[in-house]
Motif scaffolding. Sequence first.
Motif, short mmCIF file in Angstrom:
data_model
loop_
_atom_site.label_atom_id
_atom_site.label_comp_id
_atom_site.label_asym_id
_atom_site.label_seq_id
_atom_site.Cartn_x
_atom_site.Cartn_y
_atom_site.Cartn_z
N ILE A 185 9.13 -9.09 -6.51
CA ILE A 185 8.58 -9.95 -5.45
C ILE A 185 7.52 -9.19 -4.68
CG2 ILE A 185 9.07 -11.31 -3.38
CD1 ILE A 185 11.91 -11.66 -4.31
N VAL A 186 6.33 -9.77 -4.58
CA VAL A 186 5.25 -9.16 -3.80
C VAL A 186 4.79 -10.13 -2.74
CG1 VAL A 186 2.93 -8.17 -3.89
CG2 VAL A 186 4.43 -7.92 -5.82
N ASP A 187 4.69 -9.63 -1.51
CA ASP A 187 4.17 -10.45 -0.42
C ASP A 187 2.65 -10.30 -0.41
OD1 ASP A 187 3.53 -11.79 1.84
OD2 ASP A 187 4.94 -10.75 3.16
N VAL A 188 1.95 -11.36 -0.83
CA VAL A 188 0.48 -11.32 -0.85
C VAL A 188 -0.11 -12.01 0.38
CG1 VAL A 188 0.19 -11.11 -3.35
CG2 VAL A 188 0.49 -13.39 -2.33
N SER A 189 0.77 -12.37 1.33
CA SER A 189 0.26 -12.99 2.56
C SER A 189 -0.15 -11.92 3.57
CB SER A 189 1.31 -13.94 3.16
OG SER A 189 2.38 -13.21 3.72
N VAL A 190 0.06 -10.63 3.21
CA VAL A 190 -0.34 -9.53 4.09
C VAL A 190 -1.25 -8.57 3.32
CG1 VAL A 190 1.73 -9.60 5.54
CG2 VAL A 190 1.76 -8.24 3.45
N THR A 191 -1.99 -7.71 4.06
CA THR A 191 -2.88 -6.72 3.42
C THR A 191 -2.45 -5.32 3.87
OG1 THR A 191 -4.62 -8.35 3.68
CG2 THR A 191 -5.29 -6.13 3.01
N PRO A 192 -2.23 -4.37 2.96
CA PRO A 192 -2.15 -4.56 1.52
C PRO A 192 -0.87 -5.32 1.15
CG PRO A 192 -1.42 -2.35 2.08
CD PRO A 192 -1.89 -2.98 3.36
N PRO A 193 -0.82 -5.88 -0.06
CA PRO A 193 0.40 -6.56 -0.50
C PRO A 193 1.59 -5.60 -0.51
CG PRO A 193 -1.38 -6.84 -2.10
CD PRO A 193 -1.86 -5.86 -1.09
N VAL A 194 2.79 -6.14 -0.27
CA VAL A 194 3.99 -5.29 -0.20
C VAL A 194 5.02 -5.74 -1.22
CG1 VAL A 194 5.83 -4.40 1.30
CG2 VAL A 194 3.66 -5.11 2.30
N ILE A 195 5.59 -4.80 -1.95
CA ILE A 195 6.68 -5.12 -2.88
C ILE A 195 7.97 -5.28 -2.06
CG2 ILE A 195 8.08 -4.29 -4.82
CD1 ILE A 195 5.64 -2.68 -5.74
N LEU A 196 8.55 -6.47 -2.13
CA LEU A 196 9.79 -6.73 -1.39
C LEU A 196 11.02 -6.55 -2.27
CD1 LEU A 196 8.85 -9.95 0.63
CD2 LEU A 196 8.37 -7.55 1.15
N ARG A 197 10.82 -6.70 -3.58
CA ARG A 197 11.92 -6.47 -4.53
C ARG A 197 11.29 -5.92 -5.81
NH1 ARG A 197 15.55 -11.52 -6.49
NH2 ARG A 197 13.67 -12.02 -7.65
N PRO A 198 11.72 -4.72 -6.26
CA PRO A 198 11.13 -4.17 -7.47
C PRO A 198 11.68 -4.86 -8.71
CG PRO A 198 12.77 -2.64 -6.58
CD PRO A 198 12.73 -3.83 -5.66
N GLY A 199 10.86 -4.98 -9.76
CA GLY A 199 11.30 -5.64 -10.99
C GLY A 199 10.50 -5.16 -12.17
N ALA A 200 10.43 -6.00 -13.21
CA ALA A 200 9.80 -5.59 -14.47
C ALA A 200 8.30 -5.33 -14.33
CB ALA A 200 10.04 -6.67 -15.53
N VAL A 201 7.64 -6.07 -13.43
CA VAL A 201 6.24 -5.75 -13.15
C VAL A 201 6.26 -4.64 -12.09
CG1 VAL A 201 4.05 -6.62 -12.24
CG2 VAL A 201 5.46 -8.09 -13.68
N THR A 202 5.94 -3.42 -12.52
CA THR A 202 6.15 -2.26 -11.65
C THR A 202 4.94 -2.02 -10.73
OG1 THR A 202 5.16 -0.77 -13.27
CG2 THR A 202 7.55 -1.14 -13.45
N LYS A 203 5.18 -1.17 -9.71
CA LYS A 203 4.09 -0.78 -8.79
C LYS A 203 2.94 -0.19 -9.60
CE LYS A 203 3.45 1.86 -4.54
NZ LYS A 203 2.58 3.03 -4.75
N GLU A 204 3.29 0.67 -10.54
CA GLU A 204 2.28 1.34 -11.37
C GLU A 204 1.43 0.30 -12.12
OE1 GLU A 204 5.46 2.08 -11.14
OE2 GLU A 204 5.77 4.25 -10.97
N MET A 205 2.07 -0.75 -12.64
CA MET A 205 1.33 -1.79 -13.37
C MET A 205 0.40 -2.55 -12.43
SD MET A 205 4.54 -3.07 -15.66
CE MET A 205 3.92 -4.60 -16.28
N MET A 206 0.89 -2.86 -11.23
CA MET A 206 0.07 -3.65 -10.29
C MET A 206 -1.10 -2.82 -9.75
SD MET A 206 2.72 -6.15 -8.35
CE MET A 206 4.11 -5.06 -8.15
N GLU A 207 -0.90 -1.50 -9.66
CA GLU A 207 -1.99 -0.63 -9.17
C GLU A 207 -3.18 -0.58 -10.13
OE1 GLU A 207 0.47 2.39 -6.23
OE2 GLU A 207 0.34 2.83 -8.38
N GLN A 208 -2.96 -1.00 -11.36
CA GLN A 208 -4.08 -1.10 -12.31
C GLN A 208 -4.98 -2.28 -11.95
OE1 GLN A 208 -4.20 0.91 -15.35
NE2 GLN A 208 -2.61 2.06 -14.27
N VAL A 209 -4.45 -3.22 -11.15
CA VAL A 209 -5.15 -4.48 -10.91
C VAL A 209 -5.65 -4.60 -9.47
CG1 VAL A 209 -4.87 -6.99 -10.94
CG2 VAL A 209 -3.71 -5.60 -12.66
N VAL A 210 -4.83 -4.16 -8.50
CA VAL A 210 -5.25 -4.18 -7.09
C VAL A 210 -5.24 -2.76 -6.56
CG1 VAL A 210 -4.45 -6.53 -6.63
CG2 VAL A 210 -2.89 -4.63 -6.26
#
Length: 349
Positions: A185-210
Amino acid sequence: MKTIQKKVDAQYPDADIIAQAAQILQHGGLVAFPTETVYGLGANGLDEAACKGIYQAKGRPSDNPLILHISHIDELRPIVRDIPKTAQKLMDAFWPGPLTMIFPKADCVPDTVTGGLDTVAVRFPSHPVAMALIHKAGLPIAAPSANTSGKPSPTRAEHVALDLNGKIDMILDGGTAAWGLESTIVDVSVTPPVILRPGAVTKEMMEQVVKQIAIDPTLLQKPTADFRPKAPGMKYTHYAPKADVFLVQGDNFVDVINDLAKKQKAAGKKVGVLATDETKVNYDADVVLSVGSRENLEEVGTNLFHVLRQFDAWDTDVVYAEMFPLSGEGLAIMNRLQKSAGYRVIKSE
Ligand code: TXA
Ligand code: MG
């Protein structure tokens, strides 16, 4: 209530069965269905009464909001007020898939779904059964994990049946859920987005995109009154088998667990160990269950909730669990394990 249970092919679900399930949803009923993460308990996400039924069947606290599931990107716009740029990037990269995003909510989304919050969680799952069902129903589908509140999330139809038989209209059995842990779960209503629950899409994977992505600091610590997770559901006891679970930290965890097991056995307790393929032969306990290889954290994620439920089936009194690294998929695994143990960690040398 009699719960209808139907097997469906996970790739090519039978159209008649999907139509029957969709009709139940359109009439305000509850249908459990497989997704690529865990089984969901679906209801019409725009119908207050149907959503109340979800809370009742699960015994879920009413301040714990639900995720709305869609089957096409075009279904997002009507339920949110704004689609921030970072959300667009994450969507392009990870939808459909195991990623939920928190958006400012549109007026049509009922308070029962959002627990009174001004935001709504949305996910576009990739499982063919979930997609077909949502598409056929033609509605955003509110769906929490299809377990009794507090129990490990269901990764197989039999887990759902064990918790919810007689309380819901239908269970679609599409086999074992591939990821086994709930969506990121990622909160995209804030800047920067915040991971509220970690899962299969990891922080490392999302950092490739944002560029930047933060983690809710409460994810691996016991929540308190002033240290509260942003996802309301993360503050509750969760994933707990009936046994007392303890995590065991340190290099010589095998010896420490064997010592603890010996003492508990002497006190007449039935002892379980949550082990890995690499270590399982080294334990002397009543029930030793492996979650898979340490070399394959995806496999550990897939098996974790089933193994936690197995300790109940074996009637264990106490379970000692190995720990995992905090990077990549390990963060999601450790987050769920910490919660199942009520944050109790035994430190060894
Ligand atoms: O993989 C999944 O996400 C599964 C499948 C069925 O899609 N669903 C799932 O739902 O895990 P549930 O209800 O078990 O977990 C939803 C989590 C809860 O922790 C809830 O508090 C949080 O999402 N949540 C929902 N709406 C929110 C919001 N507006 N703001 C913050 N957190 C929210
Ligand atoms: Mg849940």
